[in-house]
Design a protein around this motif. Sequence first.
Motif, short mmCIF file in Angstrom:
data_model
loop_
_atom_site.label_atom_id
_atom_site.label_comp_id
_atom_site.label_asym_id
_atom_site.label_seq_id
_atom_site.Cartn_x
_atom_site.Cartn_y
_atom_site.Cartn_z
N CYS A 323 38.53 55.89 41.12
CA CYS A 323 37.42 56.82 40.82
C CYS A 323 36.34 56.79 41.81
CB CYS A 323 37.24 57.17 39.54
SG CYS A 323 36.03 55.85 38.91
N LEU A 324 35.64 57.99 42.03
CA LEU A 324 34.66 57.93 43.09
C LEU A 324 33.38 57.37 42.36
CD1 LEU A 324 34.73 61.48 44.53
CD2 LEU A 324 35.78 59.48 45.33
N MET A 345 44.47 61.38 46.13
CA MET A 345 45.29 61.58 44.83
C MET A 345 44.96 61.09 43.61
SD MET A 345 49.01 62.45 46.94
CE MET A 345 49.90 62.66 45.37
N GLN A 346 44.71 59.80 43.77
CA GLN A 346 44.29 58.82 42.67
C GLN A 346 43.02 59.08 42.01
OE1 GLN A 346 44.43 54.45 43.08
NE2 GLN A 346 45.97 54.55 44.63
N ALA A 347 42.01 59.64 42.92
CA ALA A 347 40.71 59.97 42.55
C ALA A 347 40.74 61.23 41.87
CB ALA A 347 39.81 60.11 43.51
N GLU A 348 41.62 62.27 42.38
CA GLU A 348 41.68 63.55 41.89
C GLU A 348 42.33 63.34 40.20
OE1 GLU A 348 44.31 67.39 42.43
OE2 GLU A 348 42.89 66.92 44.04
N GLY A 349 43.39 62.60 40.42
CA GLY A 349 44.04 62.21 39.15
C GLY A 349 43.18 61.64 37.87
N CYS A 355 37.13 63.74 34.01
CA CYS A 355 35.82 64.35 34.72
C CYS A 355 35.28 63.38 35.68
CB CYS A 355 35.20 65.24 33.66
SG CYS A 355 35.90 66.61 32.91
N MET A 356 34.05 64.01 36.11
CA MET A 356 33.18 63.20 37.02
C MET A 356 31.75 63.01 36.36
SD MET A 356 32.21 63.71 41.02
CE MET A 356 34.14 63.83 41.49
N GLU A 357 31.35 61.59 36.34
CA GLU A 357 30.04 61.26 35.92
C GLU A 357 29.09 61.11 37.27
OE1 GLU A 357 30.05 57.84 33.57
OE2 GLU A 357 31.42 58.91 32.12
N SER A 382 38.24 72.36 41.25
CA SER A 382 37.34 71.97 40.32
C SER A 382 36.93 70.44 40.92
CB SER A 382 37.86 71.61 39.08
OG SER A 382 37.07 71.27 37.96
N PHE A 383 37.80 69.87 41.39
CA PHE A 383 37.42 68.40 42.00
C PHE A 383 36.42 68.36 43.05
CE2 PHE A 383 38.95 64.51 44.18
CZ PHE A 383 38.02 63.60 43.58
#
Length: 444
Positions: A323-324, A345-349, A355-357, A382-383
């Motif tokens: 993840c980012l 694709m991994q990060a979006e999955g 969601c994103m913190e 959304s990503f």
Amino acid sequence: MEELPPSLIVDILSRLPDSAELARCRLVSKTFKSLSYEVRSVRLLCTLSRYLKSRAPETIPPVTPFKTVLNTLVCDSRSLESVSIRVDKSLGTLSNDDVEDESDDLYLTDVRFVKDWLPRVAGRLRSLSVSDFWVQSCWRKSEVLSLISSCCHSLLELEVKNAWLSVDGLNAMPTLTSLTLEFIRLDDEDLNKVNNFFPCLKVLNLIGVGGLKEPKIHLLHLNTCHWTVSNAPLSLAIFAPNLVNLTLKCVKPRSLVLETPSLSDFHLTLEEANEFKVKGFPHLKNLLLQSVDLCSLIRMFPSGRTIKKLTMDSPHLKMTGFCLETVFDVFPNLSYLNLGIRAWMQAEGYFVTRCMEGRTGMKVLKEIVAHMGTVSEDVTLSFIFSILDNCTNLSDMALMTYPQIGFLTASDLVSRCRAAYPRVTWKWKMLKEGTEDVWVSDGI
């Protein structure tokens, strides 16, 4: 052309892509014939066409043997500084039935052959490149390195490809600053001798060098290194205090030890490493990572605070919790981030499930390049929007899309991004298979 200054004619003749053309030039005029002997560079290439003609019984007149052509050119030349002889890669497509395994007409690292011409030009030679015919060289161990080191006392650059090399009788070559060994068979002790007998190397390229179990590079003056390991050694180690640029590709070593404190640019392709030891990269600015498990690999870096540019991808899709947020935890001062198709694709999955913190480091980021192989438009938007909401200083975003997405889908995606975030300069590339990147749209 004869009216040109002689020095310019010599320079032109020295730049011929195939020095076999010198023979034709000598028929043009006495001036060309005389000046052709002053060329500083000889380049000879055995093409597939030439190889097949040399073996066809109906070829009339017979094709002059490749080795004979080189001997003639070298004997005639008086000012050679560079020699390049190679067998074209296209010969590698031949089946075993098409190749005479016992022949040696294209065995270019044959010491008997090299002894015929190398000593005549060794004193002036600055660059030497030999790309052998693997079918004829792989089962013959050559001592050509010993011969080269014994007579080429001014050599600066050496390149040998497609051969089985011996280091027996090797002499020190303190003038050599660049060495390339590609698809070469060596042993660990042979690589140790490379360290010892080529102490002033600044550039080292080891591409597909097989037979190594626990290879170590220990070179004090090394500045640039490209090391592609074809097998799976137990360990890899590099001790190079002045190394600035490193490209390292390996499979799954038991351990990876790097003592390279001056490293600035690092390209690392690694399936996984059980033990990744570094003494820190205080000057590392540009990092490229390729791995099946990106999440685990980036955590192996003790500190990524100096890194400004990061490129990441995976050889195949494997959801591993990448993840980012993890990226910015380890590399909080990034100004540029490039995510390959599987990394994206991994990060979006991960984003879909968690969601994103936000992270403090996200506010430093200026530019993102995103490679997208698939688009679920609402999820992808959304990503992207979440990234832009957190990366408040982001000014440039490039979306690299692939044909399977479809032109209309990609176009609509970019249009919606532009409308939602006009502060960002958007770039869109449609990547077409078999061609260079094509800019479809640029700017806002």
